[in-house]
Design a protein around this motif. Sequence first.
Motif, PDB file in Angstrom:
ATOM      1  N   LYS A 118       0.880  -1.236  -0.025  1.00  0.00           N
ATOM      2  CA  LYS A 118      -0.119  -0.051  -0.034  1.00  0.00           C
ATOM      3  C   LYS A 118       0.718   1.368  -0.117  1.00  0.00           C
ATOM      4  CE  LYS A 118      -3.767   1.920   2.676  1.00  0.00           C
ATOM      5  NZ  LYS A 118      -4.706   1.602   3.957  1.00  0.00           N
ATOM      6  N   PHE A 122      -2.888   5.094   5.695  1.00  0.00           N
ATOM      7  CA  PHE A 122      -3.718   5.875   6.364  1.00  0.00           C
ATOM      8  C   PHE A 122      -3.596   6.019   8.140  1.00  0.00           C
ATOM      9  CE2 PHE A 122      -8.070   5.808   8.855  1.00  0.00           C
ATOM     10  CZ  PHE A 122      -8.504   6.943   8.474  1.00  0.00           C
ATOM     11  N   CYS A 153      -7.620   0.419  -0.086  1.00  0.00           N
ATOM     12  CA  CYS A 153      -8.367   1.502   0.729  1.00  0.00           C
ATOM     13  C   CYS A 153      -7.958   2.931   0.562  1.00  0.00           C
ATOM     14  CB  CYS A 153      -8.067   1.015   2.072  1.00  0.00           C
ATOM     15  SG  CYS A 153      -9.470   1.542   3.409  1.00  0.00           S
ATOM     16  N   TYR A 154      -7.356   3.367   1.400  1.00  0.00           N
ATOM     17  CA  TYR A 154      -6.990   4.970   1.562  1.00  0.00           C
ATOM     18  C   TYR A 154      -6.434   5.264   0.155  1.00  0.00           C
ATOM     19  CZ  TYR A 154      -5.008   9.384   3.587  1.00  0.00           C
ATOM     20  OH  TYR A 154      -4.654  10.627   4.146  1.00  0.00           O
ATOM     21  N   ARG A 157      -8.514   7.767  -2.222  1.00  0.00           N
ATOM     22  CA  ARG A 157      -8.278   8.971  -2.303  1.00  0.00           C
ATOM     23  C   ARG A 157      -7.136   9.941  -3.223  1.00  0.00           C
ATOM     24  NH1 ARG A 157     -11.661  11.184   1.721  1.00  0.00           N
ATOM     25  NH2 ARG A 157     -12.181   9.469   3.290  1.00  0.00           N
ATOM     26  N   ALA A 178     -10.624  -1.626   4.164  1.00  0.00           N
ATOM     27  CA  ALA A 178     -11.350  -1.677   5.651  1.00  0.00           C
ATOM     28  C   ALA A 178     -11.822  -0.334   5.881  1.00  0.00           C
ATOM     29  CB  ALA A 178     -10.337  -2.181   6.558  1.00  0.00           C
ATOM     30  N   ARG A 183     -17.628   7.090   6.883  1.00  0.00           N
ATOM     31  CA  ARG A 183     -17.066   7.777   5.736  1.00  0.00           C
ATOM     32  C   ARG A 183     -17.750   6.987   4.615  1.00  0.00           C
ATOM     33  NH1 ARG A 183     -12.898   8.511   9.285  1.00  0.00           N
ATOM     34  NH2 ARG A 183     -11.747   6.964   8.263  1.00  0.00           N
TER      35      ARG A 183
HETATM   36  O1  LIG Z   1      -9.798   7.197   3.842  1.00  0.00           O
HETATM   37  C1  LIG Z   1     -10.552   6.812   4.621  1.00  0.00           C
HETATM   38  O2  LIG Z   1     -11.705   7.477   4.909  1.00  0.00           O
HETATM   39  C2  LIG Z   1     -10.327   5.337   5.243  1.00  0.00           C
HETATM   40  C3  LIG Z   1      -9.121   4.826   4.706  1.00  0.00           C
HETATM   41  C4  LIG Z   1      -8.878   3.506   5.697  1.00  0.00           C
HETATM   42  O3  LIG Z   1      -9.716   3.209   6.647  1.00  0.00           O
HETATM   43  C5  LIG Z   1      -7.743   2.764   5.553  1.00  0.00           C
HETATM   44  O4  LIG Z   1      -6.905   3.085   4.343  1.00  0.00           O
HETATM   45  O5  LIG Z   1      -7.466   1.934   6.132  1.00  0.00           O
END
Ligand SMILES: O=C(O)CCC(=O)C(=O)O
Length: 264
Positions: A118, A122, A153-154, A157, A178, A183
Amino acid sequence: MRVCLIQLAYDDDESLAERTRRVAGLVREQAGADLVVLPELWSAGGFSYREWPERSQDVRGEVAQALAAAAADAGVWLHGGSIAERPDSGETGPEGKSLWNTSLVFSPSGELLATYRKIHRFGFAGGEPKLMEAGTDLVFLDAVGLRAGLSTCYDLRFPELYRAQLDQGATAFVIPAAWPMARLDAWRLLLRARAVENQCLVLGCNTAGTHAGTQMAGHSAVVAPTGEVLAEAGDDQEVLRVDFDVDTIAAFRQDFPVLADRRL
Ligand SMILES: O=C(O)CCC(=O)C(=O)O
């Protein structure tokens, strides 16, 4: 192509061995699918930061071995979600840590064919930036007629990651997560945004249940390159099964050639 997203629910009470057995069983139940996807950090617990050191493993450790056997038994391509990776070699990253959030991809014969660390961590001052190293490399799964960029996940964004994958030929994105319920709207919006802006198929496989005091959002989804949501899970554990004609990706890009109008 048939894809199955296993939206796994878990809490704080299950041992690593029990959860690994349960997940391997769920993968085996998907025999007949082409590609099966699991969520981020299901073995370590997405928000269970304190558990990560104890539940961390090498990419050829016990969790990976159980996933490899399940992929081979089911005869499916398996994106095994991610593990808290601690290499047996003792490798450390530039920040001196020996922990990564690493996705594992297995072939239908159970071979570990790709790992993705990753890139965007986050947690701001805590969580991943504090405990883990960041990945640096773009990684793809070339299978079942797709060239799928991997992210976690993150990462969702950060649109520049997906553009970089597109520029290396991506036709799909596989995104284990996860992502918390707090959100959910952002999760749903960003999955569709990444699909529409890149004209790619998006497979977003999230976690369900509540662990470490954090309720997960569920709502795993398969989004077509048009932005149409082909299937979306609810809040609880669920397997999302979708049949998708991969040829429609190129056809849509030809019919509606937005990407040809980019000005760099
Ligand atoms: O960006 C988010 O709101 C959640 C991201 C996150 O929970 C993660 O990357 O594990």
